[in-house]
Design a protein around this motif. Structure first.
Motif, PDB file in Angstrom:
ATOM      1  N   ASP A 212       0.779  -1.124   0.054  1.00 10.56           N
ATOM      2  CA  ASP A 212      -0.022  -0.204  -0.001  1.00 10.56           C
ATOM      3  C   ASP A 212       0.853   1.137   0.131  1.00 10.56           C
ATOM      4  OD1 ASP A 212      -1.796   2.280   0.988  1.00 10.56           O
ATOM      5  OD2 ASP A 212      -3.263   0.357   1.309  1.00 10.56           O
ATOM      6  N   MET A 213       0.639   2.329  -1.072  1.00  8.42           N
ATOM      7  CA  MET A 213       1.462   3.248  -1.172  1.00  8.42           C
ATOM      8  C   MET A 213       0.496   4.521  -1.240  1.00  8.42           C
ATOM      9  SD  MET A 213       4.015   1.736  -4.330  1.00  8.42           S
ATOM     10  CE  MET A 213       2.394   0.866  -4.905  1.00  8.42           C
ATOM     11  N   SER A 214       0.617   5.389  -0.318  1.00 10.57           N
ATOM     12  CA  SER A 214      -0.079   6.616  -0.351  1.00 10.57           C
ATOM     13  C   SER A 214       0.725   7.985   0.006  1.00 10.57           C
ATOM     14  CB  SER A 214      -1.177   6.524   0.506  1.00 10.57           C
ATOM     15  OG  SER A 214      -0.795   6.487   1.892  1.00 10.57           O
ATOM     16  N   ILE A 215      -0.135   9.051  -0.133  1.00  9.61           N
ATOM     17  CA  ILE A 215       0.307  10.341  -0.003  1.00  9.61           C
ATOM     18  C   ILE A 215      -0.652  11.315   0.991  1.00  9.61           C
ATOM     19  CG2 ILE A 215      -0.332  11.317  -2.097  1.00  9.61           C
ATOM     20  CD1 ILE A 215       2.246  13.199  -1.776  1.00  9.61           C
ATOM     21  N   THR A 216      -0.296  11.847   1.829  1.00 11.26           N
ATOM     22  CA  THR A 216      -1.245  12.840   2.516  1.00 11.26           C
ATOM     23  C   THR A 216      -0.704  14.379   2.420  1.00 11.26           C
ATOM     24  OG1 THR A 216      -2.147  10.879   4.132  1.00 11.26           O
ATOM     25  CG2 THR A 216      -2.340  13.204   4.591  1.00 11.26           C
ATOM     26  N   HIS A 217      -1.491  15.149   2.237  1.00  9.59           N
ATOM     27  CA  HIS A 217      -1.075  16.365   1.934  1.00  9.59           C
ATOM     28  C   HIS A 217      -2.169  17.519   2.514  1.00  9.59           C
ATOM     29  CE1 HIS A 217       0.783  20.236   0.631  1.00  9.59           C
ATOM     30  NE2 HIS A 217      -0.060  20.420  -0.310  1.00  9.59           N
ATOM     31  N   GLU A 218      -1.908  18.152   3.538  1.00 12.73           N
ATOM     32  CA  GLU A 218      -2.646  19.310   4.086  1.00 12.73           C
ATOM     33  C   GLU A 218      -2.615  20.566   3.269  1.00 12.73           C
ATOM     34  OE1 GLU A 218      -1.733  19.654   8.165  1.00 12.73           O
ATOM     35  OE2 GLU A 218      -1.789  17.346   8.654  1.00 12.73           O
ATOM     36  N   LEU A 219      -3.627  20.881   2.469  1.00 11.91           N
ATOM     37  CA  LEU A 219      -3.628  22.025   1.579  1.00 11.91           C
ATOM     38  C   LEU A 219      -3.556  23.350   2.334  1.00 11.91           C
ATOM     39  CD1 LEU A 219      -6.268  20.550  -0.923  1.00 11.91           C
ATOM     40  CD2 LEU A 219      -3.922  20.664  -1.292  1.00 11.91           C
ATOM     41  N   ASN A 220      -4.328  23.446   3.656  1.00 11.67           N
ATOM     42  CA  ASN A 220      -4.370  24.280   4.435  1.00 11.67           C
ATOM     43  C   ASN A 220      -4.974  23.879   5.848  1.00 11.67           C
ATOM     44  OD1 ASN A 220      -7.208  24.314   4.005  1.00 11.67           O
ATOM     45  ND2 ASN A 220      -7.129  25.735   2.293  1.00 11.67           N
ATOM     46  N   ASP A 221      -5.386  24.856   6.541  1.00 11.55           N
ATOM     47  CA  ASP A 221      -5.726  24.345   7.933  1.00 11.55           C
ATOM     48  C   ASP A 221      -6.940  23.733   7.877  1.00 11.55           C
ATOM     49  OD1 ASP A 221      -3.410  25.255   8.889  1.00 11.55           O
ATOM     50  OD2 ASP A 221      -4.375  27.298   9.677  1.00 11.55           O
ATOM     51  N   ALA A 222      -7.676  23.672   6.916  1.00  9.28           N
ATOM     52  CA  ALA A 222      -9.125  23.142   6.695  1.00  9.28           C
ATOM     53  C   ALA A 222      -9.217  21.845   5.703  1.00  9.28           C
ATOM     54  CB  ALA A 222     -10.172  24.275   6.282  1.00  9.28           C
ATOM     55  N   TRP A 223      -8.376  21.770   4.716  1.00  7.42           N
ATOM     56  CA  TRP A 223      -8.462  20.914   3.622  1.00  7.42           C
ATOM     57  C   TRP A 223      -7.277  19.813   3.661  1.00  7.42           C
ATOM     58  CZ3 TRP A 223     -13.139  20.304   0.855  1.00  7.42           C
ATOM     59  CH2 TRP A 223     -14.018  21.295   0.723  1.00  7.42           C
ATOM     60  N   THR A 224      -7.774  18.437   3.618  1.00  7.73           N
ATOM     61  CA  THR A 224      -6.485  17.683   3.627  1.00  7.73           C
ATOM     62  C   THR A 224      -6.750  16.656   2.316  1.00  7.73           C
ATOM     63  OG1 THR A 224      -6.157  17.644   5.850  1.00  7.73           O
ATOM     64  CG2 THR A 224      -5.256  15.852   4.694  1.00  7.73           C
ATOM     65  N   LEU A 225      -5.770  16.401   1.560  1.00 15.87           N
ATOM     66  CA  LEU A 225      -5.956  15.683   0.393  1.00 15.87           C
ATOM     67  C   LEU A 225      -5.383  14.265   0.332  1.00 15.87           C
ATOM     68  CD1 LEU A 225      -7.042  15.165  -2.743  1.00 15.87           C
ATOM     69  CD2 LEU A 225      -4.811  16.296  -3.244  1.00 15.87           C
ATOM     70  N   TYR A 226      -5.896  13.326   0.340  1.00 18.15           N
ATOM     71  CA  TYR A 226      -5.188  11.780   0.241  1.00 18.15           C
ATOM     72  C   TYR A 226      -5.353  11.088  -0.959  1.00 18.15           C
ATOM     73  CZ  TYR A 226      -7.027  12.578   5.177  1.00 18.15           C
ATOM     74  OH  TYR A 226      -7.138  13.274   6.424  1.00 18.15           O
ATOM     75  N   ALA A 227      -4.303  10.291  -1.317  1.00 17.76           N
ATOM     76  CA  ALA A 227      -4.228   9.491  -2.559  1.00 17.76           C
ATOM     77  C   ALA A 227      -3.444   8.341  -2.470  1.00 17.76           C
ATOM     78  CB  ALA A 227      -3.827  10.324  -3.768  1.00 17.76           C
ATOM     79  N   GLY A 228      -3.812   7.304  -2.821  1.00 22.94           N
ATOM     80  CA  GLY A 228      -2.908   5.853  -2.819  1.00 22.94           C
ATOM     81  C   GLY A 228      -3.439   4.946  -3.613  1.00 22.94           C
ATOM     82  N   SER A 229      -2.561   3.948  -3.915  1.00 27.39           N
ATOM     83  CA  SER A 229      -2.653   2.789  -4.483  1.00 27.39           C
ATOM     84  C   SER A 229      -2.269   1.456  -3.955  1.00 27.39           C
ATOM     85  CB  SER A 229      -1.986   2.818  -6.053  1.00 27.39           C
ATOM     86  OG  SER A 229      -2.195   3.810  -6.464  1.00 27.39           O
ATOM     87  N   THR A 230      -2.703   0.390  -4.120  1.00 31.82           N
ATOM     88  CA  THR A 230      -2.542  -0.746  -3.243  1.00 31.82           C
ATOM     89  C   THR A 230      -2.405  -2.056  -4.553  1.00 31.82           C
ATOM     90  OG1 THR A 230      -3.744  -0.290  -1.416  1.00 31.82           O
ATOM     91  CG2 THR A 230      -3.252  -2.792  -1.646  1.00 31.82           C
ATOM     92  N   TRP A 231      -1.214  -2.699  -4.572  1.00 31.44           N
ATOM     93  CA  TRP A 231      -0.842  -3.819  -5.267  1.00 31.44           C
ATOM     94  C   TRP A 231      -1.057  -5.113  -4.450  1.00 31.44           C
ATOM     95  CZ3 TRP A 231       3.137  -7.572  -4.735  1.00 31.44           C
ATOM     96  CH2 TRP A 231       3.276  -8.327  -5.837  1.00 31.44           C
ATOM     97  N   THR A 232      -1.960  -6.059  -4.904  1.00 25.42           N
ATOM     98  CA  THR A 232      -2.103  -7.320  -4.420  1.00 25.42           C
ATOM     99  C   THR A 232      -1.536  -8.587  -5.208  1.00 25.42           C
ATOM    100  OG1 THR A 232      -3.810  -6.567  -3.154  1.00 25.42           O
ATOM    101  CG2 THR A 232      -3.577  -8.828  -3.033  1.00 25.42           C
ATOM    102  N   ARG A 233      -0.947  -9.382  -4.607  1.00 24.17           N
ATOM    103  CA  ARG A 233      -0.219 -10.506  -5.431  1.00 24.17           C
ATOM    104  C   ARG A 233      -1.146 -11.526  -5.551  1.00 24.17           C
ATOM    105  NH1 ARG A 233       5.930 -12.940  -5.009  1.00 24.17           N
ATOM    106  NH2 ARG A 233       5.874 -14.139  -6.940  1.00 24.17           N
ATOM    107  N   TRP A 234      -2.411 -11.563  -6.034  1.00 25.04           N
ATOM    108  CA  TRP A 234      -3.435 -12.790  -6.320  1.00 25.04           C
ATOM    109  C   TRP A 234      -2.841 -13.633  -7.257  1.00 25.04           C
ATOM    110  CZ3 TRP A 234      -6.807 -13.213  -2.687  1.00 25.04           C
ATOM    111  CH2 TRP A 234      -7.560 -12.195  -2.064  1.00 25.04           C
ATOM    112  N   SER A 235      -1.975 -13.440  -7.979  1.00 23.25           N
ATOM    113  CA  SER A 235      -1.444 -14.565  -9.005  1.00 23.25           C
ATOM    114  C   SER A 235      -0.997 -15.782  -8.009  1.00 23.25           C
ATOM    115  CB  SER A 235      -0.375 -13.878  -9.807  1.00 23.25           C
ATOM    116  OG  SER A 235       0.792 -13.661  -8.954  1.00 23.25           O
ATOM    117  N   ARG A 236      -0.648 -15.657  -6.941  1.00 25.57           N
ATOM    118  CA  ARG A 236      -0.467 -16.831  -5.976  1.00 25.57           C
ATOM    119  C   ARG A 236      -1.265 -17.988  -5.914  1.00 25.57           C
ATOM    120  NH1 ARG A 236       4.310 -16.699  -3.420  1.00 25.57           N
ATOM    121  NH2 ARG A 236       5.103 -14.524  -2.604  1.00 25.57           N
TER     122      ARG A 236
END
Length: 419
Positions: A264-288
């Motif tokens: 799981d890889m993600s970033i959290t960025h507080e745009l200002n005192d009120a707004w926070t932006l989140y983004a992320g991606s998850t890779w899962t090895r289901w090929s097992r």
């Protein structure tokens, strides 16, 4: 006939669970209600409360006080089944296709984090990383392909984090995982329908590790690795109402199963005192998950039936999410998010047990802090899947063909207390 009986009864793999959780395959996402409100965007970088024990154990270093967090999510799923047709080994088969085969399911969670000093923190978490259930109606038209399936994995994770400096922290925790499963299948015999019931369980160890890096007080990134876990389920297969086949009875059974690792890889960025932006991606090895291989200990059966193999051939998946939080005031925070999640199942091997397709998830959430010691989080998610076709046919189990359109609602609440 005897080969069909055992193959139907012993296919207890975890893949027999519901496809209606809020993560791909048979994984669950519901380990944090605050993260649920943003569709789990920023899960490995937010570190907003004690649920970071799962999301990213390195995030425990950000918590300044002892925290206890407990919560649960409830999932209500529904399938719209259309254009269905089926047959038994004896010919055409009538039946129902209600699409309500997933009972309402609760997913509990609980965490505790204790900072020892400015650098070291200890924590423990109890959560469910995999699970859910399907239970078709008795008259289901595809009952020889799928009937009832249940699985539950409960994990206990003691955890340690260390903060090197203002920017970098790491965390690690072994996971102690208990799995239990049950499968009940309808069984065709010349004397009428019978039942095959399989039960098994095991306990195995894995780990959860994470890194959190803070570029500034407003921006941080996180990476979390959840390891694979190898199980050897041991239990029994019970066959009822099958006297005509001379196989009625109970047999010891064993199934090797590996739940997949994920990053799981993600970033959290507080745009200002009120707004926070989140983004992320998850890779899962289901090929097992390439096949179901069951070892059956049945001295009364031919040796050729002691090992049963069913092909699955799943593929690795990616999930992507973006979320936003708005801090209304000191007491209230509002959240929203959207995620897209690939299904690991190929079109050839899809069955009524897992009639899953790619999905989109929309989420809303809120956090209320009446004082500095307590926060109550609530979240709602709606999942919608693409339409998928199931086309299963064999001489021994008949056929079932249908189009599935799946959806699910999730509602969660948690309480965090600091002291």
């Amino acid at each position: 006939m005897s080969r069909r009986l055992l193959k139907t009864g012993l296919a207890i793999t975890l893949a027999a669970t519901s496809s209606h959780g809020f993560a791909s395959g048979f994984a669950l996402n519901e380990q944090s209600i605050s993260a649920m409100g943003t569709s789990f965007a920023g899960r490995s970088s937010a570190a907003d409360d004690a649920s970071t024990v799962f999301g990213n154990p390195a995030g425990m270093a950000r918590l300044k006080r002892d925290e206890v967090s407990v919560g649960a999510a409830v999932i209500h799923a529904k399938s719209d089944i259309r254009h269905a047709s089926g047959s038994s080994p004896a010919g055409a088969l009538a039946g129902s296709n209600d699409g309500d085969m997933v009972p309402d399911t609760g997913v509990p969670m609980g965490y505790y984090v204790k900072p020892l000093d400015e650098k070291v923190a200890l924590g423990i978490g109890v959560y469910a990383p995999f699970g859910l259930m399907t239970d078709y109606e008795r008259s289901f038209q595809g009952r020889y392909q799928a009937d009832k399936s249940y699985v539950r994995v409960i994990t206990i994770q003691p955890t340690l984090s260390y903060r090197f400096n203002d920017q970098l922290s790491v965390g690690f925790g072994p996971t102690f995982n208990h799995i239990e499963g049950e499968l009940t299948s309808s069984l065709f015999t010349p004397l009428g329908d019978g039942k095959v019931k399989v039960e098994g369980d095991d306990t195995a160890v894995g780990f959860n590790a994470g890194v959190l890096y803070e570029f500034s007080p407003r921006t941080r990134v996180g990476v979390t690795y959840h390891s694979r876990v190898k199980y050897k389920l041991e239990g029994n297969t019970k066959i009822d109402a099958a006297a005509a086949t001379n196989l009625a009875g109970k047999y010891d059974a064993q199934l090797d199963l590996t739940t997949p690792e994920s990053v799981d890889m993600s970033i959290t960025h507080e745009l200002n005192d009120a707004w926070t932006l989140y983004a992320g991606s998850t890779w899962t090895r289901w090929s097992r998950f390439k096949e179901i291989r069951v070892e059956n200990d049945a001295s009364t059966l031919p040796a050729s039936l002691n090992t049963i193999v069913e092909e699955q051939n799943w593929h690795d998946t990616w999930a992507h999410a973006i979320g936003l939080a708005y801090k209304v005031n000191k007491q209230w925070t509002l959240r929203t998010g959207i995620a897209v999640d690939q299904s690991p199942i190929n079109n050839t091997d899809r069955s009524p047990r897992i009639p899953s397709g790619d999905r989109t998830i929309f989420s809303l959430g809120a956090g209320w802090s009446p004082n500095e010691d307590m926060t109550i989080d609530v979240a709602y998610s709606y999942l919608q899947e693409e339409s998928v076709d199931v086309n299963r046919s064999s001489a021994s189990r008949g056929s079932y063909n249908a189009t599935y359109k799946n959806s699910a609602h999730g509602l969660g609440a948690s309480l965090t207390y600091r002291f």
